[in-house]
Design a protein around this motif. Structure first.
Motif, PDB file in Angstrom:
ATOM      1  N   LEU A 185      15.292  18.713  47.788  1.00  0.00           N
ATOM      2  CA  LEU A 185      14.359  18.914  46.683  1.00  0.00           C
ATOM      3  C   LEU A 185      13.870  20.365  46.648  1.00  0.00           C
ATOM      4  O   LEU A 185      13.785  20.974  45.571  1.00  0.00           O
ATOM      5  N   ALA A 186      13.578  20.924  47.807  1.00  0.00           N
ATOM      6  CA  ALA A 186      13.101  22.307  47.851  1.00  0.00           C
ATOM      7  C   ALA A 186      14.177  23.270  47.356  1.00  0.00           C
ATOM      8  O   ALA A 186      13.887  24.209  46.591  1.00  0.00           O
ATOM      9  N   GLU A 236      14.015  25.553  43.936  1.00  0.00           N
ATOM     10  CA  GLU A 236      14.072  27.012  44.080  1.00  0.00           C
ATOM     11  C   GLU A 236      15.230  27.606  43.288  1.00  0.00           C
ATOM     12  O   GLU A 236      15.069  28.581  42.557  1.00  0.00           O
ATOM     13  N   ASN A 237      16.425  27.022  43.419  1.00  0.00           N
ATOM     14  CA  ASN A 237      17.606  27.555  42.733  1.00  0.00           C
ATOM     15  C   ASN A 237      18.597  26.424  42.495  1.00  0.00           C
ATOM     16  O   ASN A 237      19.478  26.181  43.323  1.00  0.00           O
ATOM     17  N   PRO A 238      18.482  25.699  41.383  1.00  0.00           N
ATOM     18  CA  PRO A 238      19.370  24.551  41.139  1.00  0.00           C
ATOM     19  C   PRO A 238      20.831  24.945  40.971  1.00  0.00           C
ATOM     20  O   PRO A 238      21.707  24.088  41.083  1.00  0.00           O
ATOM     21  N   LYS A 239      21.119  26.225  40.721  1.00  0.00           N
ATOM     22  CA  LYS A 239      22.495  26.658  40.510  1.00  0.00           C
ATOM     23  C   LYS A 239      23.246  26.883  41.822  1.00  0.00           C
ATOM     24  O   LYS A 239      24.466  27.053  41.820  1.00  0.00           O
ATOM     25  N   SER A 240      22.535  26.884  42.939  1.00  0.00           N
ATOM     26  CA  SER A 240      23.184  27.188  44.211  1.00  0.00           C
ATOM     27  C   SER A 240      24.019  26.018  44.699  1.00  0.00           C
ATOM     28  O   SER A 240      23.775  24.856  44.361  1.00  0.00           O
ATOM     29  N   ALA A 241      25.035  26.332  45.503  1.00  0.00           N
ATOM     30  CA  ALA A 241      25.829  25.307  46.175  1.00  0.00           C
ATOM     31  C   ALA A 241      25.120  24.912  47.471  1.00  0.00           C
ATOM     32  O   ALA A 241      24.159  25.557  47.910  1.00  0.00           O
ATOM     33  N   PHE A 262      22.159  12.366  53.566  1.00  0.00           N
ATOM     34  CA  PHE A 262      21.747  12.867  54.869  1.00  0.00           C
ATOM     35  C   PHE A 262      21.005  14.189  54.693  1.00  0.00           C
ATOM     36  O   PHE A 262      21.419  15.057  53.920  1.00  0.00           O
ATOM     37  N   GLY A 263      19.894  14.340  55.396  1.00  0.00           N
ATOM     38  CA  GLY A 263      19.129  15.574  55.329  1.00  0.00           C
ATOM     39  C   GLY A 263      18.403  15.780  54.017  1.00  0.00           C
ATOM     40  O   GLY A 263      17.971  16.895  53.710  1.00  0.00           O
ATOM     41  N   GLY A 264      18.274  14.725  53.214  1.00  0.00           N
ATOM     42  CA  GLY A 264      17.553  14.834  51.947  1.00  0.00           C
ATOM     43  C   GLY A 264      18.301  15.581  50.865  1.00  0.00           C
ATOM     44  O   GLY A 264      17.702  15.999  49.869  1.00  0.00           O
ATOM     45  N   ARG A 265      19.644  15.725  51.005  1.00  0.00           N
ATOM     46  CA  ARG A 265      20.416  16.457  49.995  1.00  0.00           C
ATOM     47  C   ARG A 265      20.839  15.497  48.877  1.00  0.00           C
ATOM     48  O   ARG A 265      22.009  15.139  48.745  1.00  0.00           O
TER      49      ARG A 265
END
Length: 690
Positions: A253-254, A258-263, A669-672
């Motif tokens: 979520l963070a 912050e940057n929804p375009k990132s991989a 996993f890891g909240g991704r």
């Protein structure tokens, strides 16, 4: 709820207007649901159908974004389609996406009468170019008695070249945001009264909204229909597609905010999606040949043979996978229909069998380069379905249907590597009888009631039995359950509007869910009971205006309510009983408005509302609700001297610039959890037809 009441108000007010209309539909309008539908083996009027069926015509498919089927399929009540990234389809029909981190589960897909879903239960819907399809017919609810293992429903795709008499050469070119480029060449030719064919070539390329989300598809498709005598018909369909798309991966979520375009960035011992060059490459050849022969005025026979070959390559975060998949199958049936008796009836009996051979090799992924071996397995799938169906016309207005199928499914496996884990064996699922009993009663020429009871049955797919943890799960059970459904149809006196209401309850046993181990690698297990209750309301309308600026208006709406809950379900020390089933929104709504304007202009506007979505079994994380609006404006004209027609178009997706995640990672996993969809974007293009 406020969305539901507002749309119902529009429906009721529109109905009052429509009853007064007497003019026929304009020729350039988008057609409502067809008057007759070939639901199973023979055509029936739309009021005679015993289930909830929906047809998407080519004009409907092409009235929205021309690069994907997502928007068109999401206009159908009970259907939810997602794209985790461009080309990565997920499709759910009256079911949960909890089984589908990618791909299609619970649903059987056919091209004409030929199964497109392979022996392993997978359907590569992203291999098809939407521009090459004539129509998509959707049969909602379990139909395993006639079509093999499924618990959600059946999709039947009609390609260009079958049962159509168009004589046309067309070229479409478009460009758009994020490096989008598409080119499509279509040739439809009716050579004579006996032979017609179609050929389609397409190319699609996009850089993608997110980092590491590029997409490229090259496809060639052809269909041939040969009526070699008044009783016999041959149909050939084939395509080859070379598909490649990058997979950016899920964000926390963070990271998403912050940057929804990132991989997906590096985390712990795992490198990033960019470092690993995460992607999917698929080269597939598929072909099917069908033969239909009218033995007598009452008896006919169909037989179809089909096969496919796939080279599949998937560099992922934790491994580099190579698969080769081969499938071969046959579908055949006899159909007898006698309408001369006081009690008209029809009867069908047949079988469908598919055999698949799969070789799966996994290696270390050294930044996009194959490394040391991790696992090597051979798996052979086999599906067999024997089926029969009887339809009785009790009276002129009362139809009774009964069908029964026997499903036999098995998997033969052999582990070759690691050497210390070498093993072989068979996974045999129980032979299951699949009954369906249905009826439809036409009260008058305007309305009909229907009811059905059917059994749903869906075996684990190959991707679930042998998932990303590189182990073969021999304990995974098939999903099954009973579906109860009632429905009501009402149409206008001039057949220019139609309402279809369906209410169903499906009690599923041994529901399959996705889980992750401590390394974040997925595997599957049975969750027990899943209680699925739903309401679907579909509405289609069209009326003439014939003013100086506006010729006609069409309005379609689809509202879906899902009350999906786990039964008794726990994982380790966590009790998830009675929670909302993961990935299923309570409400979805679609509104489509088509305006046929003066001077050959056409404006299409589509709205889709999706309520919040639970992303984990504990219901602690939800994706927010969102509303999407798409618009497309066409202008058509012709050059009579050159016998050429042309259309210029421009479109905007996500007009409201909504920030949303389409194709969330479930129990991540890891909240991704989040896969960001693109913000407002546009495209423009042209179509030239000869």
């Amino acid at each position: 709820m406020k969305y539901t009441f507002s749309i119902l108000a529009v429906i009721l007010s529109s109905t009052k207007i429509l009853i007064a209309q007497t003019d026929s539909l304009p020729s350039n309008s988008i057609v409502l649901q067809p008057v007759e539908i070939k639901q199973y083996f023979n055509k029936q009027s739309i009021l005679e159908l015993t289930n909830s069926a929906h047809t998407l015509s080519s004009s409907t498919i092409n009235s929205q974004s021309p690069t994907s089927l997502t928007s068109a399929l999401n206009t159908v009540a009970g259907i939810r389609m997602e794209e985790r990234s461009p080309g990565s389809y997920r499709l759910s029909m009256r079911g949960s996406l909890i089984r589908s981190p990618f791909g299609i589960r619970n649903t059987k897909v056919y091209i004409d009468e030929i199964p497109f879903t392979d022996a392993g239960g997978n359907t590569y819907l992203n291999l098809l170019d939407p521009q090459s399809l004539e129509s998509i017919q959707i049969l909602k609810g379990p139909d395993g008695s006639l079509f093999g293992a499924n618990s959600g429903g059946v999709i039947r795709i009609s390609p260009q070249g079958f049962d159509s008499a168009n004589d046309e050469i067309s070229l479409q070119v478009l460009g758009g945001s994020f490096g989008l480029f598409q080119q499509n060449l279509g040739i439809n030719k009716k050579v004579n009264d006996r032979y017609q064919f179609a050929f389609n070539q397409s190319y699609l390329n996009s850089d993608g909204y997110r980092e590491n989300a590029a997409f490229e598809r090259k496809s060639f498709q052809t269909a041939h229909q040969f009526n070699y005598n008044p009783k016999g018909q041959l149909k050939l369909f084939a395509f080859y597609t070379d598909l490649g798309y990058q997979t950016p991966g899920g964000l926390t979520l963070a990271q998403y905010e912050e940057n929804p375009k990132s991989a997906r960035p590096a985390a712990g011992p795992n490198p990033s999606a960019v470092e690993q060059k995460a992607a999917i490459y698929n080269k597939t050849f598929f072909s099917g040949l069908g033969h239909d022969y009218q033995i007598s005025s009452k008896l006919s026979h169909y037989i179809g043979v089909f096969g496919s070959y796939t080279d599949f390559e998937n560099p992922f975060i934790t491994n580099y996978e190579f698969r080769t998949e081969k499938n071969l199958g046959l579908r055949t049936f006899l159909s007898y229909q006698n309408n001369d008796l006081s009690l008209p009836f029809q009867f069908q009996f047949g079988m469908e069998g598919i055999k698949g051979w799969n070789k799966i090799n996994n290696y270390d992924n050294n930044k996009g380069v194959m490394g040391n071996p991790q696992a090597n397995d051979l798996l052979a799938n086999q599906q067999m379905n024997l089926f029969s169906r009887t339809q009785l016309d009790i009276t002129k207005n009362w139809v009774l249907e009964g069908s029964l199928g026997l499903n036999k499914n098995s998997i033969r496996y052999e582990t070759l590597y690691p050497l210390e884990s070498q093993s072989e064996g068979n996974i045999k699922f129980d032979n299951v009888w699949m009954p369906r009993l249905a009826t439809s009663y036409q009260i008058n020429n305007l309305m009909a009631l229907r009811a059905s009871i059917s059994k749903g049955y869906s075996t684990p797919t190959l991707a679930e039995v042998r998932s990303s943890d590189n182990t073969i799960n021999t304990d995974l059970l098939a999903e099954d359950g009973i579906n109860y459904e009632i429905g009501y149809k009402l149409q206008g006196r001039n057949k220019n509007w139609l309402v279809d209401l369906a209410v169903y309850q499906f009690e599923m046993e041994n529901g399959i869910v996705r889980r992750l181990n401590e390394s974040g690698v997925e595997y599957y297990s049975n969750a027990g009971e899943m209680n699925q209750k739903g309401v679907e309301l579909s509405y289609w309308s069209s009326w003439n205006i014939n003013t100086k600026f506006l010729n006609s208006i069409q309005f379609n709406a689809a509202i879906t309510y899902n009350h999906y809950r786990f039964g008794q379900y726990s994982n380790a020390n966590n009790d998830f009983s009675n929670n909302k089933i993961t990935s299923v929104p309570d409400w979805t709504m679609s509104n489509s408005l088509y305006l046929i304007l003066a001077k050959q202009f056409q404006l299409n506007i589509t709205h889709n509302h999706t309520s919040s979505i639970p992303l984990d079994d504990a219901n602690t994380v939800f994706a927010p609700k969102y509303d999407l609006i798409q618009a497309r404006l066409n202008w058509s004209n012709s050059i009579e001297k050159l016998r050429t027609k042309y259309t210029l178009f421009v479109g905007i997706d996500n007009l409201l610039n909504q920030k949303y995640s389409l194709g969330n990672d479930i129990n991540a996993f890891g909240g991704r959890f989040f896969n960001a969809a693109s913000l407002r974007n546009a495209y423009a293009g042209a179509i030239i037809s000869l």
